[in-house]
Design an enzyme around this catalytic site. Structure first.
Site, mmCIF file in Angstrom:
data_model
loop_
_atom_site.group_PDB
_atom_site.id
_atom_site.type_symbol
_atom_site.label_atom_id
_atom_site.label_comp_id
_atom_site.label_asym_id
_atom_site.label_seq_id
_atom_site.Cartn_x
_atom_site.Cartn_y
_atom_site.Cartn_z
ATOM 1 N N ASP A 34 0.834 -1.211 0.000
ATOM 2 C CA ASP A 34 0.000 0.000 0.000
ATOM 3 C C ASP A 34 0.869 1.262 0.000
ATOM 4 O OD1 ASP A 34 -2.355 1.391 -0.050
ATOM 5 O OD2 ASP A 34 -2.750 1.205 2.097
ATOM 6 N N ASN A 82 -10.917 -2.647 -5.578
ATOM 7 C CA ASN A 82 -10.121 -1.677 -6.360
ATOM 8 C C ASN A 82 -10.757 -1.336 -7.711
ATOM 9 O OD1 ASN A 82 -6.913 -2.902 -5.120
ATOM 10 N ND2 ASN A 82 -8.095 -1.132 -4.435
HETATM 11 C C1 IPE Z 1 -5.338 -2.797 -0.322
HETATM 12 O O1 IPE Z 1 -5.003 -1.470 -0.485
HETATM 13 C C2 IPE Z 1 -5.355 -3.486 -1.651
HETATM 14 C C3 IPE Z 1 -4.052 -3.659 -2.293
HETATM 15 C C4 IPE Z 1 -2.903 -3.350 -1.790
HETATM 16 C C5 IPE Z 1 -4.090 -4.268 -3.604
HETATM 17 P P1 IPE Z 1 -6.143 -0.350 -0.616
HETATM 18 O O2 IPE Z 1 -5.435 0.950 -0.764
HETATM 19 O O3 IPE Z 1 -7.094 -0.716 -1.690
HETATM 20 O O4 IPE Z 1 -6.874 -0.465 0.780
HETATM 21 P P2 IPE Z 1 -7.751 0.606 1.571
HETATM 22 O O5 IPE Z 1 -8.754 1.154 0.602
HETATM 23 O O6 IPE Z 1 -6.807 1.664 2.054
HETATM 24 O O7 IPE Z 1 -8.346 -0.153 2.705
HETATM 25 C C1 IPE Z 2 -1.559 0.190 -3.402
HETATM 26 O O1 IPE Z 2 -1.295 1.557 -3.420
HETATM 27 C C2 IPE Z 2 -1.686 -0.396 -4.783
HETATM 28 C C3 IPE Z 2 -3.044 -0.865 -5.129
HETATM 29 C C4 IPE Z 2 -4.076 -0.869 -4.352
HETATM 30 C C5 IPE Z 2 -3.221 -1.339 -6.502
HETATM 31 P P1 IPE Z 2 -2.474 2.612 -3.441
HETATM 32 O O2 IPE Z 2 -2.819 2.910 -4.867
HETATM 33 O O3 IPE Z 2 -3.605 2.134 -2.624
HETATM 34 O O4 IPE Z 2 -1.782 3.865 -2.799
HETATM 35 P P2 IPE Z 2 -2.433 4.882 -1.772
HETATM 36 O O5 IPE Z 2 -2.973 4.084 -0.635
HETATM 37 O O6 IPE Z 2 -3.516 5.609 -2.508
HETATM 38 O O7 IPE Z 2 -1.315 5.779 -1.377
HETATM 39 MG MG MG Z 3 -4.066 2.346 -0.662
#
Ligand code: IPE
Ligand code: IPE
Ligand code: MG
Length: 258
Positions: A34, A82
């Site tokens: 994340d 996502n």
């Molecule tokens: C979790 O991250 C999913 C992945 C890393 C693929 P998210 O960014 O989607 O999670 P939330 O929304 O902060 O809970």
């Molecule tokens: C995790 O990084 C990757 C995926 C969920 C695909 P994020 O895209 O959630 O990054 P933040 O949480 O917005 O910084």
């Molecule tokens: Mg995230």
């Protein structure tokens, strides 16, 4: 000066950083990658640049785990939730997965990585599905690290699918409902055949599970770091492993298991 006499313990072919106990490495690491978006934002870049850099961090992590003798790495790449992101970000990610897999497959295979994609793969673009099928088949007999990429993965969907499958078998008369136990349910999950993760790492400081491996993480040790995923490097992994090795795992009992 000769480096032959270095005292660092060796696991598999590569030296383990000093301070880590080779006997107490997690056998299976799960990671919620994340913070890609925040990494990009902090550099005034579009979010997707964070995803691109995140691929480099994952390659680094896989290589280190493989070198140090960790048996399995399960990474959360795309959740069932996502899809709610802007369309351009979702299509960028799908194209990225496709390009990276096509580009890296040969090296993964050469390094004996066994790759699998966990999740409902049917809504993924057909080209990506084909690549995934090819990569899975090509590496199925490899003897190295198990590398699981959770793609369109959601733990609740996984549990519903498992429940439905067991119910269908029972309805067909093939299974006595009273025979359903933890092992039978586990065998219906995408992770069937894999040991449960010993360690869960989540980057970017969020203190939540986000629908990841709810069943499998029952007794995992949790390591949450503020490091953003694209910055996750050897130092961050060593910190996670040291944290893990400092824990006393009790599994509900009173003494630490060896
Ligand atoms: C979790 O991250 C999913 C992945 C890393 C693929 P998210 O960014 O989607 O999670 P939330 O929304 O902060 O809970
Ligand atoms: C995790 O990084 C990757 C995926 C969920 C695909 P994020 O895209 O959630 O990054 P933040 O949480 O917005 O910084
Ligand atoms: Mg995230």
């Amino acid at each position: 000066m000769s480096r032959v006499l270095a005292t660092t313990p060796v696991v598999g072919p590569k030296a383990l950083p000093e301070g880590l106990d080779p006997e107490r490495l997690p056998r299976h690491i799960a990671v919620i990658m994340d913070g890609n978006g925040r990494w990009a934002k902090s550099r005034s870049l579009p979010r997707v640049m964070g995803h691109r850099e995140g691929v480099e961090a994952l390659k680094r992590m896989l290589r280190l785990c493989s070198d140090w003798g960790v048996g399995a790495l399960t990474a959360y790449a795309f959740s069932t939730e996502n899809w709610n992101r802007p369309g351009e970000e979702v299509s960028f990610l799908m194209t990225l997965f496709e390009r990276v897999l096509a580009r890296e497959l040969e090296a993964l295979d050469r390094e004996q990585v066994r790759i699998r994609f966990l999740g409902d793969l049917s809504p993924l673009p057909p080209g990506l599905q084909q690549l995934i099928a090819d990569a899975t088949a090509r590496t199925a007999a490899n003897t190295g690290i198990h590398f699981n990429v959770c793609t369109n993965y959601g733990s609740r969907a996984e549990l519903v699918r498992a429940a439905r499958s067991l119910a269908e078998r029972a309805a067909r008369g093939e299974l006595d409902p009273s025979a359903i136990d933890e092992a039978l349910l586990s065998a219906e999950l995408h992770t069937a055949g894999e040991l449960d993760p010993d360690l869960l790492i989540r980057t970017s400081g969020e203190q939540r599970i986000s629908n990841f491996l709810l069943w499998q993480l029952a007794y995992a040790e949790l390591h949450i770091t503020d490091v953003l995923w694209p910055d996750f490097d050897q130092e961050a992994l060593v910190a996670a492993l040291l944290d893990y090795q400092g824990r006393q795992r009790r599994f509900g009992g009173v003494t630490s298991l060896p």
